[in-house]
Design an enzyme around this catalytic site. Structure first.
Site, mmCIF file in Angstrom:
data_model
loop_
_atom_site.group_PDB
_atom_site.id
_atom_site.type_symbol
_atom_site.label_atom_id
_atom_site.label_comp_id
_atom_site.label_asym_id
_atom_site.label_seq_id
_atom_site.Cartn_x
_atom_site.Cartn_y
_atom_site.Cartn_z
ATOM 1 C CG ASP A 149 -22.463 93.473 -106.851
ATOM 2 O OD1 ASP A 149 -22.905 92.340 -107.107
ATOM 3 O OD2 ASP A 149 -22.262 94.340 -107.711
ATOM 4 C CD GLU A 150 -23.317 97.037 -100.024
ATOM 5 O OE1 GLU A 150 -23.867 96.955 -98.905
ATOM 6 O OE2 GLU A 150 -23.128 98.108 -100.611
#
Length: 292
Positions: free
Chosen positions: A235-236
């Protein structure tokens, strides 16, 4: 009449790039319909980025020239400037696989926008880790559905099966439309730059289960969603699009969930549109997004 073409490029910045590119098109009687550029003079792309990076997107009428002939001619200029570039038809739909688990609100929205001609994609498959009756409540028509179950023990085989499907369908874009399985590092690298994920924007706060309930307990006043490229860092990945919505003390957890799902579907659809229209260029750990 041939469809307009879209040229995108990225390279080290230096004088004369715009003049050479537009001159190339002028010499071939191509009419520029839209042009945008960005000079990252400060090297703000984060890890993997470089100082003085140049990005450009040009839409043009080829005036009878074929895309193949223009690409062949442009290759010499691209080599001279070390361009990272593409030249494709503007109206070319991207062959897309949509992945979903048990929440299908993003899938429903993507299918609707595709059917109404708003999204230039060609859905070649829908994939879920759940059976169709548990994953989808909308009519998907003739789009092939594939159930690829995933367990900790079978994850390598499941990911291999999905890679085979992506190869078989010649997929150009993978959309994780609330697909609740984490890609392995190998899978993330394999689909680097062509896999888009959507999630709430509370991260890194409010991790894990029931994030909207956690946010409600903290009394947050803004909720949002983030669409980004999938990388090995969970999620980055580089962000493509985000949006927010204000909430009040009167909103219950169920209201946050409802509004959150609405933002998720809007943000994901916009990210898919931007990608499909060749408006997203990688800049190290960030993106350059040419709006339009």
């Amino acid at each position: 009449m041939a469809a307009p073409l879209v040229l995108t490029l990225a390279c080290a910045d230096r004088p004369g790039i715009t003049a050479r590119v537009t001159g190339f098109l002028f010499d071939r009687n191509c009419n520029i319909l839209d042009a945008q550029q960005f000079n990252d003079r400060a090297g703000n792309g984060g890890p993997g980025a470089h100082d003085d990076r140049f990005f450009m997107r040009v839409v043009f009428d080829p005036d009878g020239s074929t895309a193949d002939s223009l690409r062949a001619d442009f290759a010499a200029l691209a080599d001279e400037y070390a361009f990272e570039w593409t030249m494709v038809a503007e109206n070319r739909p991207r062959r897309t696989i949509i992945m979903v688990s048990k929440f299908d609100h993003c899938l429903v929205d993507l299918i609707y926008r595709w059917r109404t001609g708003e999204l230039p994609i060609d859905p070649v498959a829908i994939v879920s880790n759940h059976p169709r009756e548990a994953a989808i409540r909308v009519d998907i028509g003739d789009i092939p559905f594939h159930h690829i179950p995933v367990t900790p023990e079978t994850k390598p085989q499941a990911e291999a099966a999905f890679r085979a499907l992506a190869t078989q369908t010649d997929a150009e874009l993978i959309v994780l439309a609330r697909y609740m399985q984490v890609f392995s590092d190998e899978q993330s690298v394999h689909f680097a730059g062509r896999c888009i994920n959507i999630h709430h924007s509370f991260l890194p706060g409010f991790k894990g289960a029931r994030p909207y309930h956690q946010a409600h307990e903290r009394g947050v006043k803004i909720i949002g969603a983030t669409a980004h490229f999938v990388t090995a860092d969970l999620d980055e990945g580089p962000i493509i699009h985000q949006d927010v919505e204000r909430i009040t003390h009167a909103d219950a957890p169920a209201d946050l969930v409802r509004k959150g799902r609405d933002i998720e579907r809007r943000v994901l659809a916009e990210a898919v549109r931007l990608f499909a229209q060749e408006r997203v260029l990688m800049n190290g750990g960030r993106t350059v997004v040419f709006r339009g």
